[in-house]
Design a protein around this motif. Structure first.
Motif, PDB file in Angstrom:
ATOM      1  N   GLU A  23       0.799  -1.243  -0.059  1.00 49.92           N
ATOM      2  CA  GLU A  23       0.025  -0.212  -0.037  1.00 49.92           C
ATOM      3  C   GLU A  23       0.734   1.259   0.017  1.00 49.92           C
ATOM      4  OE1 GLU A  23      -3.263   2.442  -0.294  1.00 49.92           O
ATOM      5  OE2 GLU A  23      -3.348   0.504  -0.441  1.00 49.92           O
ATOM      6  N   LEU A  24       1.999   1.217   0.815  1.00 49.30           N
ATOM      7  CA  LEU A  24       2.960   2.397   0.727  1.00 49.30           C
ATOM      8  C   LEU A  24       3.386   2.667  -0.621  1.00 49.30           C
ATOM      9  CD1 LEU A  24       4.887   2.073   4.140  1.00 49.30           C
ATOM     10  CD2 LEU A  24       3.288   3.723   3.705  1.00 49.30           C
ATOM     11  N   GLU A  25       3.812   1.599  -1.111  1.00 48.56           N
ATOM     12  CA  GLU A  25       4.403   1.710  -2.675  1.00 48.56           C
ATOM     13  C   GLU A  25       3.417   2.005  -3.629  1.00 48.56           C
ATOM     14  OE1 GLU A  25       5.968  -2.245  -3.294  1.00 48.56           O
ATOM     15  OE2 GLU A  25       7.862  -1.868  -2.164  1.00 48.56           O
ATOM     16  N   HIS A  26       2.227   1.739  -3.574  1.00 52.43           N
ATOM     17  CA  HIS A  26       1.182   2.077  -4.109  1.00 52.43           C
ATOM     18  C   HIS A  26       0.816   3.604  -4.186  1.00 52.43           C
ATOM     19  CE1 HIS A  26      -2.418   2.040  -6.763  1.00 52.43           C
ATOM     20  NE2 HIS A  26      -3.138   2.444  -5.709  1.00 52.43           N
ATOM     21  N   ARG A  27       0.810   4.049  -3.043  1.00 57.52           N
ATOM     22  CA  ARG A  27       0.488   5.317  -2.614  1.00 57.52           C
ATOM     23  C   ARG A  27       1.951   6.282  -3.163  1.00 57.52           C
ATOM     24  NH1 ARG A  27      -2.248   6.084   3.129  1.00 57.52           N
ATOM     25  NH2 ARG A  27      -3.999   5.203   2.774  1.00 57.52           N
ATOM     26  N   ALA A  28       2.857   5.740  -3.109  1.00 62.90           N
ATOM     27  CA  ALA A  28       4.196   6.464  -3.609  1.00 62.90           C
ATOM     28  C   ALA A  28       4.195   6.676  -5.143  1.00 62.90           C
ATOM     29  CB  ALA A  28       5.553   5.848  -3.148  1.00 62.90           C
ATOM     30  N   MET A  29       3.581   5.602  -5.851  1.00 64.35           N
ATOM     31  CA  MET A  29       3.670   5.747  -7.307  1.00 64.35           C
ATOM     32  C   MET A  29       2.583   6.625  -7.594  1.00 64.35           C
ATOM     33  SD  MET A  29       3.818   1.854  -8.544  1.00 64.35           S
ATOM     34  CE  MET A  29       4.857   0.446  -7.729  1.00 64.35           C
ATOM     35  N   LEU A  30       1.557   6.651  -6.922  1.00 64.58           N
ATOM     36  CA  LEU A  30       0.361   7.821  -7.253  1.00 64.58           C
ATOM     37  C   LEU A  30       0.928   9.355  -7.003  1.00 64.58           C
ATOM     38  CD1 LEU A  30      -2.767   6.154  -6.086  1.00 64.58           C
ATOM     39  CD2 LEU A  30      -2.009   6.370  -8.326  1.00 64.58           C
ATOM     40  N   THR A  31       1.608   9.536  -5.847  1.00 66.83           N
ATOM     41  CA  THR A  31       2.013  10.774  -5.454  1.00 66.83           C
ATOM     42  C   THR A  31       3.237  11.109  -5.747  1.00 66.83           C
ATOM     43  OG1 THR A  31       2.830  10.115  -3.273  1.00 66.83           O
ATOM     44  CG2 THR A  31       0.532  10.824  -3.464  1.00 66.83           C
ATOM     45  N   ALA A  35       8.858   8.937   0.639  1.00 67.13           N
ATOM     46  CA  ALA A  35       9.762   9.067   1.611  1.00 67.13           C
ATOM     47  C   ALA A  35       9.424   8.105   2.832  1.00 67.13           C
ATOM     48  CB  ALA A  35       9.393  10.379   2.290  1.00 67.13           C
ATOM     49  N   ALA A  36       7.916   7.766   2.670  1.00 60.43           N
ATOM     50  CA  ALA A  36       7.277   6.676   3.646  1.00 60.43           C
ATOM     51  C   ALA A  36       8.154   5.270   3.319  1.00 60.43           C
ATOM     52  CB  ALA A  36       5.889   6.561   3.620  1.00 60.43           C
ATOM     53  N   VAL A  37       8.087   5.063   2.134  1.00 59.95           N
ATOM     54  CA  VAL A  37       8.739   3.821   1.724  1.00 59.95           C
ATOM     55  C   VAL A  37      10.158   3.759   2.124  1.00 59.95           C
ATOM     56  CG1 VAL A  37       9.161   2.200  -0.314  1.00 59.95           C
ATOM     57  CG2 VAL A  37       6.920   3.590  -0.373  1.00 59.95           C
ATOM     58  N   GLU A  38      10.929   4.573   2.097  1.00 59.55           N
ATOM     59  CA  GLU A  38      12.329   4.628   2.305  1.00 59.55           C
ATOM     60  C   GLU A  38      12.464   4.668   3.878  1.00 59.55           C
ATOM     61  OE1 GLU A  38      13.466   8.089   0.306  1.00 59.55           O
ATOM     62  OE2 GLU A  38      13.597   7.329  -1.600  1.00 59.55           O
TER      63      GLU A  38
END
Length: 88
Positions: A23-31, A35-38
């Motif tokens: 879910e974090l990666e999905h949100r990162a791809m959209l936005t 930072a949260a993934v890292e």
């Protein structure tokens, strides 16, 4: 009074949400904000480093700390036992 305080603490602790890495990666791809993934990856790396290696049965982790670096390897339990027996 203590019961109310304990109930409030438990309620507040249950309000936190844990997002799976997917879910974090999905949100990162959209936005575009990774930072949260890292941050999650850094936390996982620190946790793995503290745990050390996971050795199979019959082996134990032997770690040596150099300047700012710890290196671990799995060695047989018998060799550790023999090494310690020779010290005494």
């Amino acid at each position: 009074m203590k019961v109310l305080m304990l109930a409030g603490i438990l309620f507040a602790a249950g309000c936190g949400t844990y997002l799976p890495m997917e879910e974090l990666e999905h949100r990162a791809m959209l936005t575009g904000d990774w930072a949260a993934v890292e941050k999650r990856e850094r936390m996982a790396a620190r946790r793995r480093a503290k745990q050390g290696p996971s050795c199979p049965n019959g082996l134990v982790a032997y770690c040596v700390r150099y300047v700012g670096d710890t290196r671990c390897q799995c060695v047989s339990s018998a060799s550790v036992r023999n090494a310690l027996a020779g010290l005494y």
